[in-house]
Design an enzyme around this catalytic site. Structure first.
Site, PDB file in Angstrom:
ATOM      1  N   HIS A 112       0.827  -1.209   0.000  1.00 31.10           N
ATOM      2  CA  HIS A 112       0.000   0.000   0.000  1.00 31.10           C
ATOM      3  C   HIS A 112       0.866   1.266   0.000  1.00 31.10           C
ATOM      4  O   HIS A 112       0.701   2.150  -0.849  1.00 31.10           O
ATOM      5  CB  HIS A 112      -0.913  -0.019   1.237  1.00 31.10           C
ATOM      6  CG  HIS A 112      -1.775   1.199   1.386  1.00 31.10           C
ATOM      7  ND1 HIS A 112      -3.096   1.213   1.003  1.00 31.10           N
ATOM      8  CD2 HIS A 112      -1.511   2.434   1.872  1.00 31.10           C
ATOM      9  CE1 HIS A 112      -3.603   2.413   1.248  1.00 31.10           C
ATOM     10  NE2 HIS A 112      -2.659   3.173   1.784  1.00 31.10           N
ATOM     11  N   GLU A 113       1.797   1.349   0.940  1.00 30.11           N
ATOM     12  CA  GLU A 113       2.624   2.563   1.034  1.00 30.11           C
ATOM     13  C   GLU A 113       3.505   2.715  -0.199  1.00 30.11           C
ATOM     14  O   GLU A 113       3.669   3.826  -0.719  1.00 30.11           O
ATOM     15  CB  GLU A 113       3.465   2.564   2.306  1.00 30.11           C
ATOM     16  CG  GLU A 113       2.668   2.613   3.613  1.00 30.11           C
ATOM     17  CD  GLU A 113       1.700   3.790   3.733  1.00 30.11           C
ATOM     18  OE1 GLU A 113       1.877   4.811   3.031  1.00 30.11           O
ATOM     19  OE2 GLU A 113       0.743   3.693   4.532  1.00 30.11           O
ATOM     20  N   HIS A 165       1.646   4.223  -3.049  1.00 23.82           N
ATOM     21  CA  HIS A 165       1.589   5.693  -3.031  1.00 23.82           C
ATOM     22  C   HIS A 165       2.799   6.299  -3.751  1.00 23.82           C
ATOM     23  O   HIS A 165       2.696   7.352  -4.374  1.00 23.82           O
ATOM     24  CB  HIS A 165       1.551   6.222  -1.595  1.00 23.82           C
ATOM     25  CG  HIS A 165       0.210   6.094  -0.929  1.00 23.82           C
ATOM     26  ND1 HIS A 165      -0.961   6.490  -1.528  1.00 23.82           N
ATOM     27  CD2 HIS A 165      -0.136   5.622   0.312  1.00 23.82           C
ATOM     28  CE1 HIS A 165      -1.984   6.272  -0.694  1.00 23.82           C
ATOM     29  NE2 HIS A 165      -1.516   5.730   0.422  1.00 23.82           N
ATOM     30  N   HIS A 209      -5.835   6.779  -2.604  1.00 30.45           N
ATOM     31  CA  HIS A 209      -6.671   5.702  -2.067  1.00 30.45           C
ATOM     32  C   HIS A 209      -7.738   5.263  -3.064  1.00 30.45           C
ATOM     33  O   HIS A 209      -8.338   6.084  -3.763  1.00 30.45           O
ATOM     34  CB  HIS A 209      -7.278   6.124  -0.729  1.00 30.45           C
ATOM     35  CG  HIS A 209      -6.253   6.125   0.360  1.00 30.45           C
ATOM     36  ND1 HIS A 209      -6.287   6.967   1.443  1.00 30.45           N
ATOM     37  CD2 HIS A 209      -5.123   5.390   0.493  1.00 30.45           C
ATOM     38  CE1 HIS A 209      -5.223   6.740   2.203  1.00 30.45           C
ATOM     39  NE2 HIS A 209      -4.505   5.793   1.646  1.00 30.45           N
ATOM     40  N   CYS A 210      -7.952   3.955  -3.102  1.00 35.36           N
ATOM     41  CA  CYS A 210      -8.842   3.350  -4.082  1.00 35.36           C
ATOM     42  C   CYS A 210     -10.183   3.043  -3.422  1.00 35.36           C
ATOM     43  O   CYS A 210     -10.238   2.690  -2.254  1.00 35.36           O
ATOM     44  CB  CYS A 210      -8.187   2.065  -4.599  1.00 35.36           C
ATOM     45  SG  CYS A 210      -9.157   1.195  -5.836  1.00 35.36           S
ATOM     46  N   CYS A 229      -9.105  -3.781  -2.991  1.00 39.06           N
ATOM     47  CA  CYS A 229      -7.801  -3.348  -3.516  1.00 39.06           C
ATOM     48  C   CYS A 229      -6.860  -2.990  -2.370  1.00 39.06           C
ATOM     49  O   CYS A 229      -7.264  -2.389  -1.376  1.00 39.06           O
ATOM     50  CB  CYS A 229      -8.004  -2.152  -4.434  1.00 39.06           C
ATOM     51  SG  CYS A 229      -6.468  -1.441  -5.050  1.00 39.06           S
ATOM     52  N   CYS A 249      -6.046  -3.622  -7.574  1.00 45.41           N
ATOM     53  CA  CYS A 249      -7.156  -3.851  -8.486  1.00 45.41           C
ATOM     54  C   CYS A 249      -6.646  -3.564  -9.911  1.00 45.41           C
ATOM     55  O   CYS A 249      -5.524  -3.081 -10.081  1.00 45.41           O
ATOM     56  CB  CYS A 249      -8.345  -2.957  -8.139  1.00 45.41           C
ATOM     57  SG  CYS A 249      -8.064  -1.207  -8.505  1.00 45.41           S
ATOM     58  N   CYS A 253      -5.586   0.225 -10.430  1.00 49.08           N
ATOM     59  CA  CYS A 253      -4.337   0.593  -9.746  1.00 49.08           C
ATOM     60  C   CYS A 253      -3.143  -0.128 -10.371  1.00 49.08           C
ATOM     61  O   CYS A 253      -2.070   0.439 -10.527  1.00 49.08           O
ATOM     62  CB  CYS A 253      -4.448   0.276  -8.261  1.00 49.08           C
ATOM     63  SG  CYS A 253      -5.604   1.357  -7.383  1.00 49.08           S
TER      64      CYS A 253
HETATM   65 ZN   LIG Z   1      -2.645   5.190   2.098  1.00 51.32          ZN
HETATM   66 ZN   LIG Z   2      -7.362  -0.025  -6.665  1.00 53.42          ZN
END
Ligand SMILES: [Zn+2]
Ligand SMILES: [Zn+2]
Length: 180
Positions: free
Chosen positions: A136-137, A140, A146-147, A152, A171, A174
């Protein structure tokens, strides 16, 4: 795509188990797989005591991120892995922080462990959470925000319960941003 370097961060407080280099092998493998780039673990830990707020007994993630950014080379993507609890001034805590469309990201294992919530240790679960939070990080740093798809890995998660229901993968939308 740039290779990823994992940097184990240490602190004097010793909140939780320190992520020594040898403990991050599973994470390096997962990230190499997720981003299809080499992922190495930096041999030495970086001490982040400078970011401690003694009143909050937490570490200011933005200050750590800045330090990582100053020390990193433009040819690599860097993920710091801390055991200490992180915060930004407007929030009670953060699981991690990243430079949007930059090179550096940071995660903490502190609140990913069941022990933090007074529960018995679940090592496998804590590892899964760390992988999700790290992907996740790092997402970015590819410019992803953010999705809205809750499955996701880029969906926002401010609690472990939310972290646990999402996937460790991007997803389709992304994914196309990351891999072009
Ligand atoms: Zn985040
Ligand atoms: Zn996504």
């Amino acid at each position: 795509m740039k290779p990823i370097t994992l940097i184990p961060l240490s602190n004097v407080c010793g909140n939780g188990v320190e992520p020594g280099p040898g403990r991050l092998t599973f994470l390096a493998a997962a990230l190499a797989n997720a981003f299809r780039v080499p992922c190495r673990i930096h041999r030495e830990t970086v001490n982040v005591s400078f970011a401690l707020d003694p009143d909050r007994r937490q570490y200011w993630s933005t200050a750590i991120l800045q330090r990582l950014a100053n020390a990193s080379s433009p040819g690599e993507r860097v993920l710091g892995v801390a055991a200490c609890d992180l915060y930004v001034p407007v929030l009670t805590f953060v699981f991690g922080e990243a430079q949007l469309d930059g090179n550096c990201a940071l995660v903490s294992t502190a609140r990913l462990q069941e022990e933090f919530y007074g529960m018995p240790s679940r090592k496998e679960l804590a590892r899964e959470r760390l992988i999700k939070e790290a992907v996740h990080e790092l997402g970015h740093t590819f410019g992803l925000r953010h999705c809205r798809d809750w499955r996701c890995v880029m969906s926002s998660s401010h609690a472990v319960e939310v972290l646990d229901v999402k996937d460790a993968a991007f997803c389709v939308t992304c994914r196309s941003t990351v891999f072009g």
